[in-house]
Design an enzyme around this catalytic site. Structure first.
Site, PDB file in Angstrom:
ATOM      1  N   SER A   9      24.920 -43.380  -6.222  1.00 26.18           N
ATOM      2  CA  SER A   9      26.047 -43.107  -5.328  1.00 26.18           C
ATOM      3  C   SER A   9      25.843 -43.883  -4.043  1.00 26.18           C
ATOM      4  O   SER A   9      24.890 -43.630  -3.288  1.00 26.18           O
ATOM      5  CB  SER A   9      26.133 -41.617  -5.005  1.00 26.18           C
ATOM      6  OG  SER A   9      26.961 -41.461  -3.869  1.00 26.18           O
ATOM      7  N   HIS A  34      28.547 -45.679  -8.401  1.00 24.72           N
ATOM      8  CA  HIS A  34      29.343 -44.472  -8.105  1.00 24.72           C
ATOM      9  C   HIS A  34      29.880 -44.576  -6.682  1.00 24.72           C
ATOM     10  O   HIS A  34      29.122 -44.739  -5.723  1.00 24.72           O
ATOM     11  CB  HIS A  34      28.481 -43.225  -8.285  1.00 24.72           C
ATOM     12  CG  HIS A  34      29.256 -41.948  -8.139  1.00 24.72           C
ATOM     13  ND1 HIS A  34      30.042 -41.435  -9.148  1.00 24.72           N
ATOM     14  CD2 HIS A  34      29.379 -41.087  -7.100  1.00 24.72           C
ATOM     15  CE1 HIS A  34      30.598 -40.311  -8.735  1.00 24.72           C
ATOM     16  NE2 HIS A  34      30.226 -40.079  -7.490  1.00 24.72           N
ATOM     17  N   ASP A  36      32.142 -42.921  -3.808  1.00 29.80           N
ATOM     18  CA  ASP A  36      32.669 -41.629  -3.348  1.00 29.80           C
ATOM     19  C   ASP A  36      33.745 -41.812  -2.286  1.00 29.80           C
ATOM     20  O   ASP A  36      33.479 -42.327  -1.202  1.00 29.80           O
ATOM     21  CB  ASP A  36      31.526 -40.787  -2.763  1.00 29.80           C
ATOM     22  CG  ASP A  36      30.640 -40.224  -3.843  1.00 29.80           C
ATOM     23  OD1 ASP A  36      31.161 -39.550  -4.746  1.00 29.80           O
ATOM     24  OD2 ASP A  36      29.414 -40.456  -3.781  1.00 29.80           O
ATOM     25  N   MET A  38      36.273 -39.977   0.192  1.00 35.34           N
ATOM     26  CA  MET A  38      36.520 -38.692   0.867  1.00 35.34           C
ATOM     27  C   MET A  38      37.546 -38.881   1.971  1.00 35.34           C
ATOM     28  O   MET A  38      37.539 -39.902   2.656  1.00 35.34           O
ATOM     29  CB  MET A  38      35.222 -38.160   1.468  1.00 35.34           C
ATOM     30  CG  MET A  38      34.099 -38.000   0.454  1.00 35.34           C
ATOM     31  SD  MET A  38      32.650 -37.287   1.205  1.00 35.34           S
ATOM     32  CE  MET A  38      31.476 -37.394  -0.152  1.00 35.34           C
ATOM     33  N   HIS A  68      35.079 -41.927  -7.548  1.00 35.41           N
ATOM     34  CA  HIS A  68      35.170 -40.461  -7.519  1.00 35.41           C
ATOM     35  C   HIS A  68      36.076 -40.089  -6.349  1.00 35.41           C
ATOM     36  O   HIS A  68      35.668 -40.156  -5.194  1.00 35.41           O
ATOM     37  CB  HIS A  68      33.755 -39.880  -7.353  1.00 35.41           C
ATOM     38  CG  HIS A  68      33.717 -38.402  -7.163  1.00 35.41           C
ATOM     39  ND1 HIS A  68      32.567 -37.741  -6.777  1.00 35.41           N
ATOM     40  CD2 HIS A  68      34.671 -37.445  -7.302  1.00 35.41           C
ATOM     41  CE1 HIS A  68      32.824 -36.450  -6.679  1.00 35.41           C
ATOM     42  NE2 HIS A  68      34.089 -36.237  -6.980  1.00 35.41           N
ATOM     43  N   MET A  70      37.789 -37.783  -3.944  1.00 31.91           N
ATOM     44  CA  MET A  70      37.809 -36.458  -3.322  1.00 31.91           C
ATOM     45  C   MET A  70      38.900 -36.514  -2.257  1.00 31.91           C
ATOM     46  O   MET A  70      38.638 -36.491  -1.047  1.00 31.91           O
ATOM     47  CB  MET A  70      36.436 -36.137  -2.722  1.00 31.91           C
ATOM     48  CG  MET A  70      35.372 -35.869  -3.785  1.00 31.91           C
ATOM     49  SD  MET A  70      33.691 -36.032  -3.179  1.00 31.91           S
ATOM     50  CE  MET A  70      33.450 -37.787  -3.391  1.00 31.91           C
ATOM     51  N   MET A 139      30.316 -31.296 -10.891  1.00 38.38           N
ATOM     52  CA  MET A 139      29.635 -31.305  -9.597  1.00 38.38           C
ATOM     53  C   MET A 139      28.520 -30.259  -9.627  1.00 38.38           C
ATOM     54  O   MET A 139      28.759 -29.098  -9.987  1.00 38.38           O
ATOM     55  CB  MET A 139      30.611 -30.951  -8.465  1.00 38.38           C
ATOM     56  CG  MET A 139      31.735 -31.935  -8.220  1.00 38.38           C
ATOM     57  SD  MET A 139      31.203 -33.623  -7.894  1.00 38.38           S
ATOM     58  CE  MET A 139      30.200 -33.401  -6.418  1.00 38.38           C
ATOM     59  N   GLY A 144      31.456 -33.366  -0.722  1.00 38.96           N
ATOM     60  CA  GLY A 144      31.666 -33.683   0.689  1.00 38.96           C
ATOM     61  C   GLY A 144      30.483 -34.368   1.344  1.00 38.96           C
ATOM     62  O   GLY A 144      30.667 -35.116   2.294  1.00 38.96           O
ATOM     63  N   PHE A 145      29.297 -34.130   0.836  1.00 37.59           N
ATOM     64  CA  PHE A 145      28.107 -34.658   1.506  1.00 37.59           C
ATOM     65  C   PHE A 145      27.025 -35.015   0.491  1.00 37.59           C
ATOM     66  O   PHE A 145      26.894 -34.344  -0.532  1.00 37.59           O
ATOM     67  CB  PHE A 145      27.536 -33.615   2.477  1.00 37.59           C
ATOM     68  CG  PHE A 145      28.536 -33.193   3.512  1.00 37.59           C
ATOM     69  CD1 PHE A 145      28.748 -33.953   4.656  1.00 37.59           C
ATOM     70  CD2 PHE A 145      29.309 -32.062   3.322  1.00 37.59           C
ATOM     71  CE1 PHE A 145      29.706 -33.587   5.590  1.00 37.59           C
ATOM     72  CE2 PHE A 145      30.274 -31.676   4.252  1.00 37.59           C
ATOM     73  CZ  PHE A 145      30.469 -32.445   5.394  1.00 37.59           C
ATOM     74  N   ASP A 177      26.853 -34.812 -10.857  1.00 37.86           N
ATOM     75  CA  ASP A 177      26.860 -35.398  -9.510  1.00 37.86           C
ATOM     76  C   ASP A 177      26.425 -34.355  -8.489  1.00 37.86           C
ATOM     77  O   ASP A 177      27.111 -33.344  -8.299  1.00 37.86           O
ATOM     78  CB  ASP A 177      28.283 -35.888  -9.212  1.00 37.86           C
ATOM     79  CG  ASP A 177      28.423 -36.601  -7.865  1.00 37.86           C
ATOM     80  OD1 ASP A 177      27.407 -36.774  -7.166  1.00 37.86           O
ATOM     81  OD2 ASP A 177      29.570 -36.981  -7.536  1.00 37.86           O
ATOM     82  N   GLY A 178      25.299 -34.636  -7.825  1.00 38.97           N
ATOM     83  CA  GLY A 178      24.840 -33.774  -6.733  1.00 38.97           C
ATOM     84  C   GLY A 178      23.426 -33.281  -6.939  1.00 38.97           C
ATOM     85  O   GLY A 178      23.153 -32.547  -7.887  1.00 38.97           O
ATOM     86  N   GLY A 179      22.532 -33.727  -6.075  1.00 39.56           N
ATOM     87  CA  GLY A 179      21.154 -33.232  -6.122  1.00 39.56           C
ATOM     88  C   GLY A 179      20.360 -33.709  -7.322  1.00 39.56           C
ATOM     89  O   GLY A 179      19.355 -33.090  -7.692  1.00 39.56           O
ATOM     90  N   GLY A 199      22.498 -40.172  -5.268  1.00 36.48           N
ATOM     91  CA  GLY A 199      22.648 -40.880  -4.000  1.00 36.48           C
ATOM     92  C   GLY A 199      21.348 -40.881  -3.229  1.00 36.48           C
ATOM     93  O   GLY A 199      20.585 -41.863  -3.242  1.00 36.48           O
ATOM     94  N   SER A 200      21.068 -39.764  -2.573  1.00 37.17           N
ATOM     95  CA  SER A 200      19.843 -39.692  -1.771  1.00 37.17           C
ATOM     96  C   SER A 200      18.606 -39.828  -2.649  1.00 37.17           C
ATOM     97  O   SER A 200      17.570 -40.309  -2.195  1.00 37.17           O
ATOM     98  CB  SER A 200      19.810 -38.392  -0.967  1.00 37.17           C
ATOM     99  OG  SER A 200      19.964 -37.271  -1.816  1.00 37.17           O
TER     100      SER A 200
END
Ligand code: DX5
Ligand code: ZN
Length: 230
Positions: A9, A34, A36, A38, A68, A70, A139, A144-145, A177-179, A199-200
């Site tokens: 991401s 990916h 994102d 927003m 993606h 949002m 998700m 959002g973050f 997606d996420g974490g 992402g992170s």
């Protein structure tokens, strides 16, 4: 099952050197980008739009771009992303007044279409459109973050959707997606995902002293995925 795809991401990439960062992560073995989007309306954050997608294509990125959305409303911006070079366009069903029409629009614009499910969004949105989606994105954080922790309940939801896809016999990608990190990607695959947004987990590592940082993290993820059968 379809081959595993790793989807960095770019929300966590270096926006001041975005082309270079995307080149580097793809050269390290990532599969798809990916992207994102927003709008500070559907989600409480504001990111990037079609101009940046087009700029990545002009820069020379040929890998699939996984947009993606949002945003709310959804339909107005879809042709712009198609023209900008999007490969996949996924959206949140709550953000569209006419989900079937939005899926048709994405296909008419020549892109692959997907629906995105927030942690509390019911899967019943799939009931009448399963044959019209190329991707289902679950998700595992609230959107959002970047940098949030994986919500474990996503694993059960993944298992449910994996069964739904397998029973249907349709070729639908199951993305999460996420974490997602190197240390939980194996259990996420075991629950049924085949496309992994991070992402992170990829861009967020300290850069200092490791010029091959993306090679290392992508290799760790591949090794973790390869250890899971299926
Ligand atoms: C969150 C975005 C994600 C985000 C994931 O709303 O959809 O794609 O970048 O970031 P990490 O992998 O850091 O949780
Ligand atoms: Zn995303």
């Amino acid at each position: 099952m379809a081959p595993d795809l790793i989807a960095p991401s770019i929300l966590s990439a270096n926006f001041a050197k975005l082309g270079e960062d995307v080149d580097n992560v793809l050269a390290a073995g990532a599969d798809i980008v990916h992207f994102d989007v927003m709008d500070n309306h559907y989600v409480p954050n504001l990111t990037i739009g079609p101009l940046i997608c087009e700029a990545l294509r002009k820069h020379g990125v040929t890998a699939p771009i996984d947009v993606h959305l949002m945003v709310k409303p959804v339909d107005r911006i879809i042709p712009d992303f198609a023209a900008a070079g999007a490969t996949y366009i996924t959206f949140h069903p709550e953000a569209s007044e006419h989900i079937d029409r939005t899926l048709q629009l994405i296909h008419a614009e020549g892109c692959k279409a997907g629906l995105v499910f927030n942690p509390a969004t019911p899967l019943s949105y799939l009931d009448y459109v399963l044959d019209k989606v190329d991707m289902i994105l679950l998700m595992s954080v609230n959107p959002g973050f970047g940098g949030q922790s994986f919500i474990p309940a996503a694993l059960d939801k993944l298992r449910q959707v994996r069964k739904l896809i397998d029973d249907s016999g349709l070729a639908i990608r199951l993305e999460v997606d996420g974490g997602v990190k190197a240390d939980n990607i194996a259990e996420i695959k075991a629950a049924g995902a085949d496309t992994f947004v991070s992402g992170s987990g990829i861009f967020g590592k300290p850069r200092d002293g490791d010029p091959h940082r993306y090679d290392t993290i992508i290799r760790q993820m591949r090794e973790a995925l390869a250890a899971v059968s299926g």
